[in-house]
Design a protein around this motif. Structure first.
Motif, PDB file in Angstrom:
ATOM      1  N   ASP A   1       0.763  -1.190  -0.088  1.00 57.46           N
ATOM      2  CA  ASP A   1       0.040   0.046  -0.095  1.00 57.46           C
ATOM      3  C   ASP A   1       0.992   1.114  -0.019  1.00 57.46           C
ATOM      4  N   ASP A   2       0.435   2.419  -0.464  1.00 54.89           N
ATOM      5  CA  ASP A   2       1.077   3.607  -0.217  1.00 54.89           C
ATOM      6  C   ASP A   2       1.335   3.666   1.292  1.00 54.89           C
ATOM      7  N   PHE A   3       2.671   3.800   1.602  1.00 55.55           N
ATOM      8  CA  PHE A   3       3.069   3.759   2.920  1.00 55.55           C
ATOM      9  C   PHE A   3       2.977   5.173   3.831  1.00 55.55           C
ATOM     10  N   ASP A   4       2.417   5.059   4.851  1.00 53.47           N
ATOM     11  CA  ASP A   4       2.235   6.293   5.695  1.00 53.47           C
ATOM     12  C   ASP A   4       2.331   5.572   7.213  1.00 53.47           C
ATOM     13  N   SER A   5       2.289   6.417   7.914  1.00 57.67           N
ATOM     14  CA  SER A   5       2.164   6.217   9.381  1.00 57.67           C
ATOM     15  C   SER A   5       0.933   5.364   9.945  1.00 57.67           C
ATOM     16  N   GLU A   6      -0.297   5.765   9.228  1.00 61.52           N
ATOM     17  CA  GLU A   6      -1.733   5.065   9.603  1.00 61.52           C
ATOM     18  C   GLU A   6      -1.349   3.967   8.998  1.00 61.52           C
ATOM     19  N   VAL A   7      -1.053   3.654   7.657  1.00 65.39           N
ATOM     20  CA  VAL A   7      -1.087   2.223   7.192  1.00 65.39           C
ATOM     21  C   VAL A   7      -0.141   1.280   8.183  1.00 65.39           C
ATOM     22  N   LEU A   8       0.863   1.683   8.425  1.00 62.05           N
ATOM     23  CA  LEU A   8       1.484   1.030   9.391  1.00 62.05           C
ATOM     24  C   LEU A   8       0.980   0.754  10.729  1.00 62.05           C
ATOM     25  N   ARG A   9       0.309   1.807  11.474  1.00 60.68           N
ATOM     26  CA  ARG A   9      -0.275   1.425  12.561  1.00 60.68           C
ATOM     27  C   ARG A   9      -1.487   0.578  12.470  1.00 60.68           C
ATOM     28  N   ASP A  10      -2.371   0.457  11.432  1.00 64.56           N
ATOM     29  CA  ASP A  10      -3.081  -0.505  11.392  1.00 64.56           C
ATOM     30  C   ASP A  10      -2.906  -1.920  11.191  1.00 64.56           C
ATOM     31  N   PHE A  11      -1.687  -1.956  10.447  1.00 69.46           N
ATOM     32  CA  PHE A  11      -0.981  -3.192  10.427  1.00 69.46           C
ATOM     33  C   PHE A  11      -0.491  -3.731  11.902  1.00 69.46           C
ATOM     34  N   VAL A  12       0.061  -2.958  12.502  1.00 68.93           N
ATOM     35  CA  VAL A  12       0.636  -3.309  13.940  1.00 68.93           C
ATOM     36  C   VAL A  12      -0.431  -3.682  15.041  1.00 68.93           C
ATOM     37  N   VAL A  13      -1.326  -2.765  14.973  1.00 66.08           N
ATOM     38  CA  VAL A  13      -2.859  -3.156  15.605  1.00 66.08           C
ATOM     39  C   VAL A  13      -3.344  -4.621  15.218  1.00 66.08           C
ATOM     40  N   ALA A  14      -3.371  -4.652  13.971  1.00 64.99           N
ATOM     41  CA  ALA A  14      -4.065  -6.194  13.489  1.00 64.99           C
ATOM     42  C   ALA A  14      -3.351  -7.355  14.130  1.00 64.99           C
ATOM     43  N   PHE A  15      -1.731  -6.834  14.035  1.00 71.21           N
ATOM     44  CA  PHE A  15      -1.118  -7.921  14.660  1.00 71.21           C
ATOM     45  C   PHE A  15      -1.192  -8.483  16.148  1.00 71.21           C
ATOM     46  N   LYS A  16      -1.248  -7.255  16.812  1.00 67.69           N
ATOM     47  CA  LYS A  16      -1.388  -7.134  18.229  1.00 67.69           C
ATOM     48  C   LYS A  16      -2.788  -7.709  18.678  1.00 67.69           C
ATOM     49  N   LYS A  17      -3.908  -7.551  17.894  1.00 67.70           N
ATOM     50  CA  LYS A  17      -5.242  -8.398  18.109  1.00 67.70           C
ATOM     51  C   LYS A  17      -5.204  -9.597  17.620  1.00 67.70           C
ATOM     52  N   GLY A  18      -4.170 -10.312  16.812  1.00 66.45           N
ATOM     53  CA  GLY A  18      -4.109 -11.741  16.352  1.00 66.45           C
ATOM     54  C   GLY A  18      -4.972 -11.832  15.140  1.00 66.45           C
ATOM     55  N   LYS A  19      -5.089 -10.769  14.365  1.00 69.56           N
ATOM     56  CA  LYS A  19      -6.024 -11.037  13.196  1.00 69.56           C
ATOM     57  C   LYS A  19      -5.107 -11.092  11.690  1.00 69.56           C
ATOM     58  N   LEU A  20      -3.865 -11.407  11.927  1.00 73.95           N
ATOM     59  CA  LEU A  20      -3.133 -11.617  10.804  1.00 73.95           C
ATOM     60  C   LEU A  20      -2.455 -12.909  10.760  1.00 73.95           C
ATOM     61  N   LYS A  21      -2.545 -13.613   9.554  1.00 72.61           N
ATOM     62  CA  LYS A  21      -1.821 -14.869   9.263  1.00 72.61           C
ATOM     63  C   LYS A  21      -0.569 -14.825   9.083  1.00 72.61           C
ATOM     64  N   PRO A  22       0.218 -15.847   9.451  1.00 73.50           N
ATOM     65  CA  PRO A  22       1.506 -15.638   9.194  1.00 73.50           C
ATOM     66  C   PRO A  22       2.037 -16.066   7.580  1.00 73.50           C
ATOM     67  N   ILE A  23       3.063 -15.716   7.220  1.00 77.11           N
ATOM     68  CA  ILE A  23       3.556 -15.862   6.013  1.00 77.11           C
ATOM     69  C   ILE A  23       4.349 -17.499   5.938  1.00 77.11           C
ATOM     70  N   ILE A  24       3.913 -18.454   5.467  1.00 76.95           N
ATOM     71  CA  ILE A  24       4.564 -19.751   5.573  1.00 76.95           C
ATOM     72  C   ILE A  24       4.987 -20.005   4.032  1.00 76.95           C
ATOM     73  N   LYS A  25       6.234 -20.260   4.029  1.00 76.28           N
ATOM     74  CA  LYS A  25       6.688 -20.945   2.846  1.00 76.28           C
ATOM     75  C   LYS A  25       6.375 -22.400   2.448  1.00 76.28           C
ATOM     76  N   SER A  26       5.711 -22.859   1.634  1.00 72.21           N
ATOM     77  CA  SER A  26       4.972 -24.066   1.395  1.00 72.21           C
ATOM     78  C   SER A  26       4.954 -24.714   0.032  1.00 72.21           C
ATOM     79  N   GLN A  27       5.007 -25.998  -0.101  1.00 70.50           N
ATOM     80  CA  GLN A  27       4.729 -26.708  -1.224  1.00 70.50           C
ATOM     81  C   GLN A  27       3.468 -26.593  -1.393  1.00 70.50           C
TER      82      GLN A  27
END
Length: 366
Positions: A213-239
């Motif tokens: 996304d176009d980077f700014d502090s609000e975009v980053l904040r949303d990302f960190v908040v989503a992580f804190k709330k457990g709403k993000l899925k981890p990236i897993i390298k997989s066949q």
């Protein structure tokens, strides 16, 4: 070991030396101010520095001019961040007064606590010593503090600072996208098309990528908040997940690791292999026979995973060579038992299972 020779702290006599470190330095400037070499605080400081001499550059001074520059008195230790890492959200320096009761571990804790700024520059040379704490929020772009690019580097860093100040429980850092090209690739962000990307390195080896996304502090904040709330899925390298997986040896991929290996109803013997590994190829017929031998055991799974093509999303399953074999018992998935020292034959592996498995029904008959 040449580094170990001599005292663990270097003496600075001139104000100019400290000024240059603050102006152009890359790392925290640590200076102990003392009245003379007989000062008991100096002896305590030297003792504390000795254990961490490989991790930090320690300095000390008996000069009143250096003390004045650092706004310190004899018996105090000052940590100052280089100018480029300062911000309005954090103090310019931290001071510890050394008393007779101050322990070496208190001083060492002080060094480590203030060794990185609110948003520092993570790079291959300081990664292991300064940026091992998790969770860590990393913002990747063309980081360059040289004269021509400093302004742009600080522009993006200031956006990160606005978020970092509100999440003291996380480490924040900027990193050059070329230095961390492999890491960006593992996050799936190397072709994002964005000038600035972000990821979070969490406990247990888990990684999270911010949607481009176009980077700014609000975009980053949303990302960190989503992580804190457990709403993000981890990236897993997989066949790809195998369509049919009914053979005597189950195939595990990054995406199915938790589902198969961490199944608390079953004991799972898992072999981590590499396609090019000679020892793995030699063992393959025995491993297949082992799978056939225990095929009727409903609560025992014999499995394998190509550890070069898949992430292992659990730090308790460390792979340092191939093949690496673990038994993940049904009742203690976070404490797997590593197969070590035995013969990698049907007999050797069977003996290992008989000893450590918790779910085998027909131990005596097999």
């Amino acid at each position: 070991m040449g580094e170990q020779a001599g005292p663990p702290s270097k003496q600075v006599q001139a104000v100019k030396q400290v000024q240059e470190l603050i102006k152009d330095g890359d790392d925290a400037v640590i200076v102990g101010i003392f009245s003379n070499e007989q000062d008991s605080a100096y002896e305590l400081y030297t003792e504390a520095c000795n254990t961490l001499r490989e991790d930090f550059t320690f300095r000390h001074s008996f000069s009143s001019d250096v003390a004045k520059l650092l706004k310190a008195s004899p018996g105090q230790i000052v940590i100052v961040q280089p100018e480029k890492f300062r911000s309005k959200y954090e103090p310019a320096s931290h001071t510890l007064t050394v008393k007779d009761s101050t322990s070496a571990s208190e001083m060492q804790e002080f060094f480590q606590k203030h060794s990185i700024p609110l948003v520092g520059h993570r790079k291959p040379s300081n990664d292991a010593k300064r940026y091992s704490k998790r969770p860590m929020v990393v913002v990747y772009y063309g980081v360059d503090f040289s004269f021509d690019y400093k302004k742009a580097t600080q522009f993006w860093r200031s956006k990160v600072l606005e978020v970092a100040k509100d999440f003291p429980e996380y480490t924040f850092a900027i990193a050059d996208e070329e230095d961390y090209a492999d890491e960006l690739k593992s996050l799936g962000l190397s072709e994002s098309g964005e000038e600035v990307n972000a990821g979070i390195m969490a406990e247990g080896g888990k990684k999270f990528a911010m949607e481009p996304d176009d980077f700014d502090s609000e975009v980053l904040r949303d990302f960190v908040v989503a992580f804190k709330k457990g709403k993000l899925k981890p990236i897993i390298k997989s066949q790809p997940v195998p369509k049919s997986n009914k053979g005597p040896v189950k195939v595990v991929v990054g995406k199915t690791f938790d589902e198969i290996v961490m199944d608390t109803q079953k004991d799972v013997l898992i072999e981590f292999y590499a396609p090019w590994c000679g020892h793995c190829k030699k063992m393959e017929p025995d491993y297949l026979s082992l799978g056939k031998k225990y095929k009727k055991e409903k609560n025992l799974v014999i499995a394998k995973m190509d550890a070069t093509a898949n992430d292992i999303p659990n730090d308790n399953y460390k792979v340092e060579g191939f093949p690496t074999i673990y038994l993940a018992p049904a009742n203690s998935k976070q404490s797997p038992v590593k197969f070590e020292g035995g013969d990698r034959t049907v007999e050797g592996l069977s003996n290992f299972l008989e000893k450590h498995a918790t779910k085998i029904q027909q131990k005596d008959e097999l």
